[in-house]
Write a protein that holds these residues in place. Structure first.
Motif, PDB file in Angstrom:
ATOM      1  N   ARG A 288      -1.123  12.746  -6.469  1.00 53.36           N
ATOM      2  CA  ARG A 288      -0.526  13.225  -5.357  1.00 53.36           C
ATOM      3  C   ARG A 288      -1.051  12.125  -4.319  1.00 53.36           C
ATOM      4  O   ARG A 288      -2.416  12.165  -4.093  1.00 53.36           O
ATOM      5  N   VAL A 289      -0.321  11.328  -3.840  1.00 54.01           N
ATOM      6  CA  VAL A 289      -0.897  10.388  -2.842  1.00 54.01           C
ATOM      7  C   VAL A 289      -0.213  10.550  -1.589  1.00 54.01           C
ATOM      8  O   VAL A 289       0.939  10.863  -1.369  1.00 54.01           O
ATOM      9  N   GLU A 290      -1.246  10.658  -0.507  1.00 53.40           N
ATOM     10  CA  GLU A 290      -0.777  10.797   0.864  1.00 53.40           C
ATOM     11  C   GLU A 290      -0.811   9.485   1.548  1.00 53.40           C
ATOM     12  O   GLU A 290      -1.646   8.667   1.284  1.00 53.40           O
ATOM     13  N   TYR A 291      -0.176   9.362   2.440  1.00 58.92           N
ATOM     14  CA  TYR A 291       0.132   8.163   3.365  1.00 58.92           C
ATOM     15  C   TYR A 291       0.435   8.391   4.715  1.00 58.92           C
ATOM     16  O   TYR A 291       1.182   9.436   5.016  1.00 58.92           O
ATOM     17  N   PRO A 292       0.201   7.634   5.985  1.00 58.76           N
ATOM     18  CA  PRO A 292       0.354   8.054   7.259  1.00 58.76           C
ATOM     19  C   PRO A 292       1.889   7.822   7.386  1.00 58.76           C
ATOM     20  O   PRO A 292       2.445   6.861   6.732  1.00 58.76           O
ATOM     21  N   SER A 293       2.486   8.733   8.163  1.00 61.70           N
ATOM     22  CA  SER A 293       3.896   8.758   8.456  1.00 61.70           C
ATOM     23  C   SER A 293       4.140   9.424   9.801  1.00 61.70           C
ATOM     24  O   SER A 293       3.211   9.282  10.559  1.00 61.70           O
ATOM     25  N   VAL A 294       5.696   9.459  10.083  1.00 60.84           N
ATOM     26  CA  VAL A 294       6.021   9.751  11.436  1.00 60.84           C
ATOM     27  C   VAL A 294       6.732  11.171  11.323  1.00 60.84           C
ATOM     28  O   VAL A 294       7.904  11.051  10.504  1.00 60.84           O
ATOM     29  N   GLY A 295       6.531  12.238  11.754  1.00 63.28           N
ATOM     30  CA  GLY A 295       7.536  13.494  11.838  1.00 63.28           C
ATOM     31  C   GLY A 295       8.489  13.318  12.290  1.00 63.28           C
ATOM     32  O   GLY A 295       8.812  12.357  13.287  1.00 63.28           O
TER      33      GLY A 295
ATOM     34  N   LYS B 159     -12.024   0.653  -5.931  1.00 63.28           N
ATOM     35  CA  LYS B 159     -11.467   1.968  -5.642  1.00 63.28           C
ATOM     36  C   LYS B 159     -10.094   1.402  -5.357  1.00 63.28           C
ATOM     37  O   LYS B 159      -9.620   2.050  -4.377  1.00 63.28           O
ATOM     38  N   ARG B 160      -9.212   1.104  -6.420  1.00 65.53           N
ATOM     39  CA  ARG B 160      -7.856   0.777  -6.279  1.00 65.53           C
ATOM     40  C   ARG B 160      -7.129   1.084  -7.565  1.00 65.53           C
ATOM     41  O   ARG B 160      -7.473   0.965  -8.678  1.00 65.53           O
ATOM     42  N   ILE B 161      -5.811   1.889  -7.498  1.00 66.14           N
ATOM     43  CA  ILE B 161      -4.801   1.822  -8.657  1.00 66.14           C
ATOM     44  C   ILE B 161      -3.636   1.111  -8.190  1.00 66.14           C
ATOM     45  O   ILE B 161      -3.116   1.158  -7.409  1.00 66.14           O
ATOM     46  N   ILE B 162      -3.297   0.271  -9.322  1.00 60.23           N
ATOM     47  CA  ILE B 162      -2.195  -0.555  -9.266  1.00 60.23           C
ATOM     48  C   ILE B 162      -1.092   0.196 -10.169  1.00 60.23           C
ATOM     49  O   ILE B 162      -1.096   0.678 -11.408  1.00 60.23           O
TER      50      ILE B 162
ATOM     51  N   ALA C 195       0.983  -1.214  -0.019  1.00 60.48           N
ATOM     52  CA  ALA C 195      -0.032   0.045   0.006  1.00 60.48           C
ATOM     53  C   ALA C 195       0.870   1.037   0.089  1.00 60.48           C
ATOM     54  O   ALA C 195       1.830   1.357   0.811  1.00 60.48           O
ATOM     55  N   LEU C 196       0.652   2.240  -0.914  1.00 65.70           N
ATOM     56  CA  LEU C 196       1.383   3.299  -1.101  1.00 65.70           C
ATOM     57  C   LEU C 196       0.630   4.519  -0.813  1.00 65.70           C
ATOM     58  O   LEU C 196       1.289   5.817  -0.442  1.00 65.70           O
ATOM     59  N   GLY C 197      -0.627   4.624  -0.293  1.00 73.27           N
ATOM     60  CA  GLY C 197      -1.462   5.595   0.188  1.00 73.27           C
ATOM     61  C   GLY C 197      -2.683   5.662  -0.579  1.00 73.27           C
ATOM     62  O   GLY C 197      -3.216   4.944  -1.168  1.00 73.27           O
ATOM     63  N   ARG C 198      -3.098   7.067  -0.410  1.00 68.35           N
ATOM     64  CA  ARG C 198      -4.443   7.411  -1.126  1.00 68.35           C
ATOM     65  C   ARG C 198      -4.481   8.503  -1.832  1.00 68.35           C
ATOM     66  O   ARG C 198      -3.735   9.340  -1.459  1.00 68.35           O
ATOM     67  N   VAL C 199      -5.138   8.526  -3.240  1.00 72.06           N
ATOM     68  CA  VAL C 199      -5.035   9.673  -3.808  1.00 72.06           C
ATOM     69  C   VAL C 199      -5.632  11.111  -3.256  1.00 72.06           C
ATOM     70  O   VAL C 199      -6.864  10.850  -2.942  1.00 72.06           O
ATOM     71  N   ALA C 200      -4.790  12.160  -3.108  1.00 79.22           N
ATOM     72  CA  ALA C 200      -5.347  13.263  -2.365  1.00 79.22           C
ATOM     73  C   ALA C 200      -6.068  14.180  -3.363  1.00 79.22           C
ATOM     74  O   ALA C 200      -6.941  15.008  -3.202  1.00 79.22           O
ATOM     75  N   ASP C 201      -5.242  14.288  -4.296  1.00 76.02           N
ATOM     76  CA  ASP C 201      -5.511  15.092  -5.797  1.00 76.02           C
ATOM     77  C   ASP C 201      -5.015  14.903  -6.729  1.00 76.02           C
ATOM     78  O   ASP C 201      -3.773  13.923  -6.545  1.00 76.02           O
ATOM     79  N   LEU C 202      -4.911  15.697  -7.867  1.00 75.40           N
ATOM     80  CA  LEU C 202      -3.828  15.652  -9.091  1.00 75.40           C
ATOM     81  C   LEU C 202      -3.474  16.894  -9.346  1.00 75.40           C
ATOM     82  O   LEU C 202      -3.919  17.800  -9.127  1.00 75.40           O
ATOM     83  N   ILE C 203      -2.351  16.859  -9.950  1.00 78.73           N
ATOM     84  CA  ILE C 203      -1.513  17.860 -10.537  1.00 78.73           C
ATOM     85  C   ILE C 203      -1.493  18.028 -11.977  1.00 78.73           C
ATOM     86  O   ILE C 203      -1.202  16.858 -12.489  1.00 78.73           O
ATOM     87  N   ASP C 204      -1.642  18.943 -12.663  1.00 80.46           N
ATOM     88  CA  ASP C 204      -1.502  19.013 -14.133  1.00 80.46           C
ATOM     89  C   ASP C 204       0.093  19.649 -14.405  1.00 80.46           C
ATOM     90  O   ASP C 204       0.004  20.835 -14.177  1.00 80.46           O
TER      91      ASP C 204
END
Length: 232
Positions: free
Chosen positions: A188-195, A222-225, A171-180
């Protein structure tokens, strides 16, 4: 495969060659095309309807920024480029308008792409003063009213929220939005991390939406490979 954001859209079309107001739909066809057509709402009411139920699938695709001419036409800045993503605004017969606390629907009598904007004539808006009063109004259209897509074309709004995994099943994360970026769309894929402070944070991956990296878009699952490693 290519990514094709109503205004705001955004439509995305993934290609083997290298659009909440979130650029809702942006079309990226193989050959540039400009949508320009009149729409007639003969089967709809001739005035805006504040009482009409707000559709659950409404997607904000642009905003009215000015009057156009003297006869009540309005000028709309689409969240996606009007010559690419403006087709949902152009082809829909009813828009959903929000300004402050005021929400209502409006029948679209005519609409067309003009330079880098969409211009439209709304029922009941008959002069420049009435058109100017609509400045700052957000414009939404129903997702169900977006133009049909070709094979391997997707609206940005349908990609946001999909899970992204690589071919190894990581799992790499979830699509938050797209950029052109001009050449193609980028997930733009967001995923949980630790600061650095040890507290939960959000990480980000930018994955080009082109066929060399994007292998499958499964909207039902609901998945992109993607062909993308977790440490990229």
């Amino acid at each position: 495969m290519s990514v094709d954001d109503t205004d705001g859209a955004s439509r995305a079309k993934s290609s083997s060659r290298v659009a909440p107001s979130f650029g809702a739909f942006v079309r990226k066809p193989a050959q540039p095309r400009v949508a320009e057509a009149d729409t007639t709402a003969s089967d709809a009411s001739e005035s805006g309807d504040a009482a009409q139920a707000w559709p659950e699938d409404a997607v904000e695709v642009g905003a009215i920024v000015d009057a156009y001419g003297l006869k009540g036409w309005v000028k709309i800045a689409a969240h996606a480029n009007a010559g690419q993503g403006g087709d949902a605004l152009v082809h829909t017969k009813r828009w959903w308008l929000v300004k402050g606390q005021d929400r209502k629907s409006a029948v679209v009598k005519q609409a067309k792409v003009h330079a880098d904007h969409v211009v439209a004539q709304l029922a009941g808006v008959t002069d420049r003063d009435a058109a100017l009063a609509l400045r700052g109004t957000a414009v939404s259209v129903r997702r169900a009213d977006f133009p049909a897509l070709g094979a391997d074309e997707f609206y940005w709004v349908d990609l946001v929220g999909l899970d992204v995994v690589n071919e190894a099943g990581i799992a790499l994360g979830r699509v938050a939005d797209l950029i052109d970026n001009g050449a193609h769309a980028v997930l733009r894929v967001e995923y949980p991390s630790v600061g650095k402070d040890g507290q939960p944070a959000s990480g980000e991956r930018l994955i080009p939406f082109v066929g060399v990296y994007v292998k499958t878009v499964d909207q039902a699952a609901k998945r992109i490979i993607v062909d993308w490693e977790a440490d990229y």
